[in-house]
Scaffold this active site. Structure first.
Site, PDB file in Angstrom:
ATOM      1  CE  LYS A 127      -8.868   3.087   3.611  1.00 50.32           C
ATOM      2  NZ  LYS A 127      -9.012   4.489   3.317  1.00 50.32           N
ATOM      3  CG  HIS A 140      -1.770   1.220   1.313  1.00 53.49           C
ATOM      4  ND1 HIS A 140      -2.955   1.326   0.623  1.00 53.49           N
ATOM      5  CD2 HIS A 140      -1.607   2.389   1.977  1.00 53.49           C
ATOM      6  CE1 HIS A 140      -3.489   2.514   0.860  1.00 53.49           C
ATOM      7  NE2 HIS A 140      -2.698   3.173   1.678  1.00 53.49           N
ATOM      8  NE  ARG A 152      -9.767  11.448   9.607  1.00 54.72           N
ATOM      9  CZ  ARG A 152      -8.933  10.652   8.907  1.00 54.72           C
ATOM     10  NH1 ARG A 152      -9.363   9.511   8.410  1.00 54.72           N
ATOM     11  NH2 ARG A 152      -7.682  10.986   8.756  1.00 54.72           N
ATOM     12  CB  SER A 168      -8.237   6.023   7.790  1.00 58.90           C
ATOM     13  OG  SER A 168      -8.612   6.097   6.453  1.00 58.90           O
TER      14      SER A 168
HETATM   15  N1  URA Z   1      -5.625   7.660   3.150  1.00 57.43           N
HETATM   16  C1  URA Z   1      -6.603   7.007   3.792  1.00 57.43           C
HETATM   17  O1  URA Z   1      -7.075   5.978   3.347  1.00 57.43           O
HETATM   18  N2  URA Z   1      -7.045   7.535   4.956  1.00 57.43           N
HETATM   19  C2  URA Z   1      -6.552   8.655   5.504  1.00 57.43           C
HETATM   20  O2  URA Z   1      -6.972   9.067   6.572  1.00 57.43           O
HETATM   21  C3  URA Z   1      -5.538   9.324   4.814  1.00 57.43           C
HETATM   22  C4  URA Z   1      -5.083   8.796   3.619  1.00 57.43           C
END
Ligand code: URA
Length: 433
Positions: free
Chosen positions: A187, A82, A168, A183
C-alpha cells in the site's frame, strides 16, 4: 502453471520464482484462484516463511495489482509516514504539519480506525466541515500549494492485499512477518511517495507484542522499500501504554493541537519529533540532530501549528477549532472514573483502553459502523503514577450513558497496581535504516 504446484513447493520449503508469485497474485485478484487455495498458500507461508527476494516480489505484485498514485506532479521530495497502528496514536496529525512547515511535501493517504486502534481519517473528520475525499487533481494541487494534504484512500490501492488481508483475518494467518510486511509495504509503494518513515509500534496495544518481533518486521519492511528504490526508515516505538493522554477522535485532535502549541505530553512530543526528524533527514539530507532541532523549532515558532490551520482551511474545515475547542461536537455525558485501588500503576494495557473507548462510541466493531467523534477517554493517571483510592483515573466522554458501566469494567481491567514504582519504559527502541 498450476496453483497446486505453487502451494506444494512452498509447503515443502521451496523458494518461489517471480513468475509463480505473480501467477498467484494476478489469479487471486481476478478471482481465478479460489479462496481455499489462497488460504492454503498463506498457511504454507506462515509455517515456511519467505526469503527476502520472495517477500519483495510478493509486495511488488500486490502494489501493482490496482491503482498506483503518481506524485510526479508534486514539485519536491514527497515523504510519507505510516504507523503499524496503536491506541491514542495521533502522531500523523502532529508530524505531518511539522515536516510540511520545514519544506517537506507530505501527500498522505490515511485509513479509518478498526477494532481497538484509531485511524487518522476518522480523527480529521471530527473537525467540523473537514473533507477527507479529494480528487487526485485537488490532492496534488494542495500538496504543491501548502506542502500538506491528508486524505482517505482513493481508487483501488493494492486490491490484492485487500482481498488477501480479509482472508488472512479469518484463517489465522495474519501473524506472519513476510505477509504483514508485504501487506503494509504494497500500500505504501502504491501511494507513491519518494520517502517513507515507518513507525513500528511494539507492546500491548500494538500488533507486534515484543521488541524482537517488531525489529524483524521493521527490517523486512526497510529492505522491501529499498529494493523498490524508495528511501525507508523504521522507528520502533513503545505502544505498551497509550500514546499521550487522550483516546478518541476529537479528543486526539485537541491533544495534537496542544502538542503543536508546545503544551503536549513529553513522551508524545518526543516520539513525534523523532519521526519528523527522520522524515526531514530524507527531505533535506541533513543529519538527525539538525533535523530534530528543525522539527522542534517548527513547534517553538508556531509554524507547524499554522501549517495545520492552513490544511484544515484548505480541506474545508473550520480552522477556528485550533483556538476554540468548544467548536468540536460536544458529548452529551462526561463521567469521572475514580480509582478503587491504592498503589503505583504497574501497567496500563493499551488494547483494553482502546476497547473501552470503542464501547463509549469512539470506534467501530465492523467496517461502516457509525462513530461518535466526541466519544473517548482522557487519562489522568498512567503507568508509573502513584494513585490513592478515590483519585480520578480518567474522564469518559460519550453520547450513550448506558455504555459507561460496560466501558468502566474494561477500563479497570487495563490497570495493574503494585507497591513499588515501576521502572520507566523505553520510548524509542531502535531506528532502522
Ligand atoms: N496492517 C496491514 O496493513 N496489513 C497487515 O498484514 C497487518 C497490519
Amino acid at each position: 502453471m498450476r496453483m497446486y504446484d505453487i502451494i506444494h513447493k512452498k509447503r515443502n520449503g521451496g523458494e518461489l520464482s517471480e513468475e509463480e508469485i505473480r501467477f498467484f497474485i494476478e489469479g487471486y485478484t481476478e478471482g481465478e484462484i479460489p479462496d481455499y487455495q489462497a488460504a492454503a498458500f498463506c498457511m504454507a507461508v506462515y509455517f515456511q516463511g519467505m526469503t527476502a527476494k520472495e517477500t519483495s516480489e510478493l509486495t511488488l505484485a500486490m502494489a501493482e495489482s490496482g491503482d498506483q498514485i503518481n506524485l510526479g506532479g508534486v514539485d519536491g521530495f514527497t515523504v510519507d509516514k505510516h504507523s503499524t497502528g496503536g491506541v491514542g496514536d495521533k502522531t500523523s496529525l502532529i508530524v505531518a504539519p511539522i515536516v510540511a512547515s520545514c519544506g517537506g511535501k507530505v501527500a498522505k493517504m490515511s485509513g479509518r480506525g478498526l477494532g481497538h486502534t484509531g485511524g487518522t481519517v476518522d480523527k480529521l473528520e471530527s473537525i467540523p466541515g473537514f473533507r477527507t475525499e479529494l480528487n487526485p487533481d485537488e490532492f496534488i494541487k494542495q500538496v504543491n500549494d501548502i506542502g500538506l494534504c491528508i486524505v482517505g484512500q482513493t481508487g483501488e490501492l493494492a486490491p490484492a492485499d485487500k482481498k488477501l488481508y480479509a482472508l488472512r483475518d479469518v484463517t489465522a494467518t495474519v501473524e506472519s512477518i513476510s505477509l504483514i510486511a508485504s501487506s503494509i509495504m504494497s500500500k505504501k509503494l502504491a501511494a507513491g511517495s519518494n520517502g517513507i518513515v515507518l513507525d513500528v509500534k511494539t507492546g500491548s496495544g500494538a500488533f507486534m507484542k515484543t521488541a524482537e518481533e517488531s525489529e524483524k518486521l521493521a527490517k523486512e519492511m526497510v529492505s522491501i522499500g529499498r529494493s523498490a528504490g524508495r528511501s525507508v526508515t523504521a522507528v520502533i516505538t513503545n505502544m505498551d501504554i497509550p500514546l499521550g493522554d487522550s483516546v478518541g477522535n476529537s479528543l486526539e485532535v485537541i491533544e495534537a493541537i496542544k502538542t503543536l502549541k508546545g503544551e503536549g505530553e513529553s513522551e508524545l512530543t518526543e516520539v513525534c519529533l523523532t519521526l519528523a526528524a527522520q522524515m526531514l533527514c530524507m527531505v533535506t539530507g541533513e543529519d538527525e540532530k539538525t533535523c530534530f532541532s528543525m522539527a522542534k523549532g517548527a513547534i517553538d515558532d508556531g509554524s507547524a501549528l499554522n501549517k495545520l490551520r492552513e490544511m484544515i482551511s484548505a480541506q474545508g474545515g473550520n480552522a477556528g477549532v485550533v483556538d476554540d475547542y468548544s467548536l468540536f461536537k460536544q458529548p452529551k455525558y462526561t463521567a469521572e472514573i475514580f480509582s478503587e485501588c491504592d498503589g503505583y500503576i504497574e501497567h496500563t494495557d493499551a488494547e483494553k483502553i482502546g476497547i473501552a473507548s470503542v464501547i463509549l462510541g469512539a470506534g467501530r466493531e465492523k467496517k461502516g459502523d457509525p462513530i461518535d467523534p466526541s466519544a473517548g477517554i482522557v487519562l489522568k493517571k498512567k503507568t508509573g503514577d502513584r494513585v490513592e483510592k478515590g483519585d480520578t483515573l480518567a474522564v469518559f466522554y460519550t453520547d450513550d450513558e448506558s455504555k459507561i458501566e460496560e466501558a468502566k469494567q474494561e477500563f479497570f481491567d487495563a490497570f495493574t497496581f503494585g507497591s513499588e514504582k515501576p521502572q520507566p519504559q523505553k520510548l524509542i527502541y531502535k531506528i532502522i535504516k
